[in-house]
Design a protein around this motif. Structure first.
Motif, mmCIF file in Angstrom:
data_model
loop_
_atom_site.group_PDB
_atom_site.id
_atom_site.type_symbol
_atom_site.label_atom_id
_atom_site.label_comp_id
_atom_site.label_asym_id
_atom_site.label_seq_id
_atom_site.Cartn_x
_atom_site.Cartn_y
_atom_site.Cartn_z
ATOM 1 N N LYS A 580 28.267 50.881 32.260
ATOM 2 C CA LYS A 580 28.591 49.579 31.685
ATOM 3 C C LYS A 580 27.322 48.817 31.350
ATOM 4 O O LYS A 580 26.228 49.134 31.832
ATOM 5 C CB LYS A 580 29.445 48.748 32.638
ATOM 6 C CG LYS A 580 28.636 48.057 33.725
ATOM 7 C CD LYS A 580 29.381 46.887 34.321
ATOM 8 C CE LYS A 580 28.522 46.154 35.341
ATOM 9 N NZ LYS A 580 27.407 45.400 34.709
ATOM 10 N N SER A 586 32.988 45.813 28.579
ATOM 11 C CA SER A 586 33.903 46.859 29.004
ATOM 12 C C SER A 586 33.114 47.949 29.721
ATOM 13 O O SER A 586 31.882 47.976 29.682
ATOM 14 C CB SER A 586 34.671 47.444 27.809
ATOM 15 O OG SER A 586 33.764 47.965 26.856
ATOM 16 N N ILE A 587 33.844 48.852 30.366
ATOM 17 C CA ILE A 587 33.251 49.980 31.075
ATOM 18 C C ILE A 587 33.643 51.250 30.330
ATOM 19 O O ILE A 587 34.818 51.442 29.999
ATOM 20 C CB ILE A 587 33.753 50.041 32.534
ATOM 21 C CG1 ILE A 587 33.334 48.770 33.287
ATOM 22 C CG2 ILE A 587 33.240 51.279 33.246
ATOM 23 C CD1 ILE A 587 34.010 48.616 34.634
ATOM 24 N N TRP A 617 37.036 44.945 31.133
ATOM 25 C CA TRP A 617 36.254 44.318 32.202
ATOM 26 C C TRP A 617 36.019 42.855 31.851
ATOM 27 O O TRP A 617 36.401 42.379 30.771
ATOM 28 C CB TRP A 617 34.929 45.082 32.398
ATOM 29 C CG TRP A 617 34.080 44.555 33.511
ATOM 30 C CD1 TRP A 617 34.410 44.452 34.825
ATOM 31 C CD2 TRP A 617 32.752 44.044 33.394
ATOM 32 N NE1 TRP A 617 33.372 43.920 35.548
ATOM 33 C CE2 TRP A 617 32.334 43.654 34.682
ATOM 34 C CE3 TRP A 617 31.867 43.880 32.324
ATOM 35 C CZ2 TRP A 617 31.088 43.117 34.936
ATOM 36 C CZ3 TRP A 617 30.614 43.347 32.577
ATOM 37 C CH2 TRP A 617 30.228 42.972 33.867
#
Length: 704
Positions: A580, A586-587, A617
């Motif tokens: 990330k 986001s991941i 995320w």
């Protein structure tokens, strides 16, 4: 030849006991035993057997289906063994002797490396490097060639039936065995055997992608049909858990003063302005035709298109599904706060919030499926070892003037002198502002040594979990150094040797070690880089990066927006990596093997990550919020700037579909529990970072 009975086993075994389940060592050497002389039902009762000597007999194979979960050492030397595949039931075996078995070939040796994922010592030699190469690199090459055969000449039948699939499997396996050529002729038999196993696994992954009861992991079906073994059964030591010096929920331009005024952690990335939020991608629905005939034609075309797309999708998922199947049966854990500790405050004052808690790492689990009670944390001038269940600080190690930034656990051997065998002991390494690594043996409450790893501060420490004496240190002078810290003797004498220096272009924030032990991934402030860490060869001890791994979002960069900082990195499985950046929002879950198999760009030595999924995320401009994974539970966990922990149960996400085209929401977001201090009211949320697995720096207890 004496008949094998319970009485005989008790006489030949030790320690002396009245029950087979307590026998740990067994000597049945030079008894003239053949395969039929070994009663499987009786021997299966030796559930605690660790060492077994069967040398000097007439065994042509090992009893098929004999499972001994505790067995670590087996001596089959001076027998007549021809077939090694029956040894696949001994999954925990670490040392094997096969000397003086006339019919054993190089191909048989390779089969053993695949069948026995924990095998380290073979015929008295350390084969870890060779075995890992066969298990992963060699097998990956065979898998790629096998898939090429499928894509060139085969496809799924329509409709799918058992009869058609049986015929397809027979033809595909036969073609793959004949067409896949790799390696020297001396291992041709192994190549055909391994290709057959991989081909069957691949075909099953296309037709049964969500079968949670699939037995792909069974290692002894017919001729030991094995899948790629999982090596991440041990909990990884937590990497550097770095957070912004921001004690409140909201962003501040002036962080509070830390006791270590010159801490390099203050000079990290500055938060960037928000770049806007991304909504889920909108999917378009095809218009309905008013004419029935036209609708049917369109439906036929669409069906063919969807079929091709599904096959391509299953092809992508085949890299992920065999790995997550082992955890399919696990249920999402509902987590709740268990203890709230404040153990790094200056002079133990409850008013001190300027001392930062930088990292936590759970002690490696003693059993493959057991839990770890101990977690180590570092911050300020101290390292604490905490009992998670009791919520008590068991040990506290302080170095005045130091500021610890990172720590890592490992297991090394402690020699006891004389003829006594060496014993494994769990040690802790910690480092920070001074550039020194402290070596601690918490069980005996001994800080037994230190060495200088850098003249600058240390940002990250990471042990090689397969070779526990190898330690990597990343420092603020943009260097990663590989050390051999060796073992210790009973007087805590030790020796540290520098093995390798890797030159980075920015500060390394996280370090991960893919399988096998040939490469290193490091997340830096200027991107994600890969290094070759193989020892020997040309003897070069100073190396630059081999390639850079990029992400599709890099194409959206501008002068105002830099997406290169990777501030979270951890392996979820042998192949799936979670990474990330606070700038991404986001991941990403991506495939290491598929990414690495690409040819790097000649100009900048870069390859684009093969992204498998995107996890939703927090939208934040705060960097260094730590990301971690728990492979045994199939969990990803990440903190945010509001004191919450975002958790993702990946088997659940798989059921919802990888590659859905939009970020996948978290399984659960743990809220800040608002603990209350005596006479001072509720505490405000602080930045939290995720620790190893679904636990975090705030200890939590799973409940159903």
């Amino acid at each position: 030849m004496e008949k094998i009975t319970e009485r005989l086993l008790l006489e030949k075994g030790s320690p002396k006991t009245s029950e087979l389940k307590h026998v740990k060592t067994l000597n049945l050497s030079k008894m003239g035993l053949a395969l039929d002389d070994l009663p499987v039902a009786l021997l299966c009762r030796l559930t605690s057997l660790e060492r077994w000597d069967l040398s000097g007999n007439k065994l042509q194979a090992f009893p098929r289906g004999l499972e001994l979960p505790a067995l670590r050492y087996l001596d089959l030397s001076d027998n007549q063994v021809e077939n090694v595949t029956s040894l696949g039931s001994l999954r925990g075996l670490e040392e094997l002797k096969m000397d003086d078995n006339f019919y054993i070939t190089v191909s048989d040796n390779y089969k053993l490396f695949v069948l026995l994922p924990g095998l380290r010592i073979y015929n008295g030699k350390d084969v870890t490097t060779t075995a890992n190469h066969v298990r992963y690199v060699y097998s990956d090459n065979l898998r790629s060639r096998m898939i090429a055969v499928w894509e060139k000449s085969f496809s799924l039948p329509e409709p799918i039936s058992a009869e058609k699939m049986s015929s397809l499997e027979k033809n595909f396996v036969s073609a793959a065995r004949q067409q896949v050529k790799f390696g020297p002729n001396s291992v041709a038999d192994f190549t055909r055997w391994r290709v057959e196993i991989l081909a069957k696994e691949y075909l099953r992954s296309l037709t049964e992608p969500q079968d949670s009861d699939d037995k792909d992991h069974s290692e002894t079906k017919e001729d030991a049909e094995v899948s790629t073994p999982s090596k991440r059964k041990q909990t990884q030591p937590a990497t550097d858990a770095v957070i912004r010096l921001t004690p409140r929920k909201k962003r501040r331009t002036d962080p509070p003063e830390s006791p270590a005024g010159s801490s390099p952690r203050k000079s990290g990335l500055q938060p960037e302005p928000p770049t806007g939020t991304r909504g889920p991608a909108r999917t378009e629905t095809p218009r309905r035709s008013t004419k029935v005939q036209k609708a049917r034609e369109e439906e036929q075309k669409g069906s063919a298109s969807r079929k091709d797309a599904n096959v391509a999708q299953l092809h992508r998922n085949s890299y992920v599904l065999p790995i997550v199947k082992a955890c399919i049966k696990t249920q999402p854990a509902s987590l709740k706060p268990l203890h709230v500790l404040q153990c790094h405050s200056k002079q133990d004052s409850s008013e001190d919030f300027s001392t930062q808690l930088w990292a936590c790492a759970f002690q490696p689990r003693p059993e493959p499926h057991g839990g770890s009670r101990l977690v180590a944390t570092c911050g300020g001038d101290s390292v604490c070892v905490i009992d998670c269940e009791a919520g008590m600080v068991m040990k506290k190690y302080k170095v005045p003037g130091e500021e610890f930034f990172s720590l890592a656990w490992s297991t090394v051997l402690m020699s006891r002198g004389g003829s006594a065998p060496s014993q494994p002991c769990s040690v802790l390494a910690a480092g920070g502002k001074r550039g020194l690594v402290k070596l601690i043996h918490p069980r005996n409450n001994v800080a037994y040594g230190e060495f200088r790893a850098s003249r600058k501060s240390l940002a990250v420490l990471r042990f090689n979990h397969r070779r526990g004496n190898f330690l990597f240190t990343g420092s603020y002078d943009n260097k990663i150094i590989m050390w051999d810290v060796g073992g210790v003797d009973s007087h805590y004498n030790y020796k540290v040797v520098q093995l390798l220096m890797l030159e980075a272009s920015a500060t390394p924030l996280h370090i991960c070690l893919p399988s096998p032990d040939t490469h290193l991934l490091t997340a830096c402030e200027d991107g994600l880089h890969c290094y070759d860490t193989q020892l020997g060869g040309n003897g070069t001890k100073k190396r630059s990066k081999e390639m850079e791994i990029t992400f599709p979002i890099y194409k959206k960069e501008s002068k105002q927006h830099n997406y290169h900082t990777i501030d979270g990195l951890s392996f979820l499985t042998d192949d799936v990596v979670a990474s990330k950046s606070h700038t991404h929002g986001s991941i990403y879950l991506w495939s290491w093997s598929r990414t690495r198999s690409q040819r790097p760009d000649k100009k900048n030595r870069s390859v684009c990550a093969v992204v498998l999924a995107e996890l939703q995320w927090a939208s934040t401009d705060i960097p260094y919020l730590a990301l971690n994974t728990c492979p045994g539970r199939a969990y990803v966990a990440c903190g945010d700037d509001e004191g919450q922990i975002w958790t993702y149960h990946i088997t659940n996400l798989q059921k919802n579909g990888f590659q859905s085209g939009r970020p996948i929401p978290p399984t659960e977001v743990l809220k800040w529990p608002t603990p209350t201090r005596k006479s001072l009211g509720p505490m405000e949320a602080r930045l939290l970072t995720a620790g190893d697995g679904p636990r975090a720096s705030l200890p939590c207890r799973p409940h159903r």
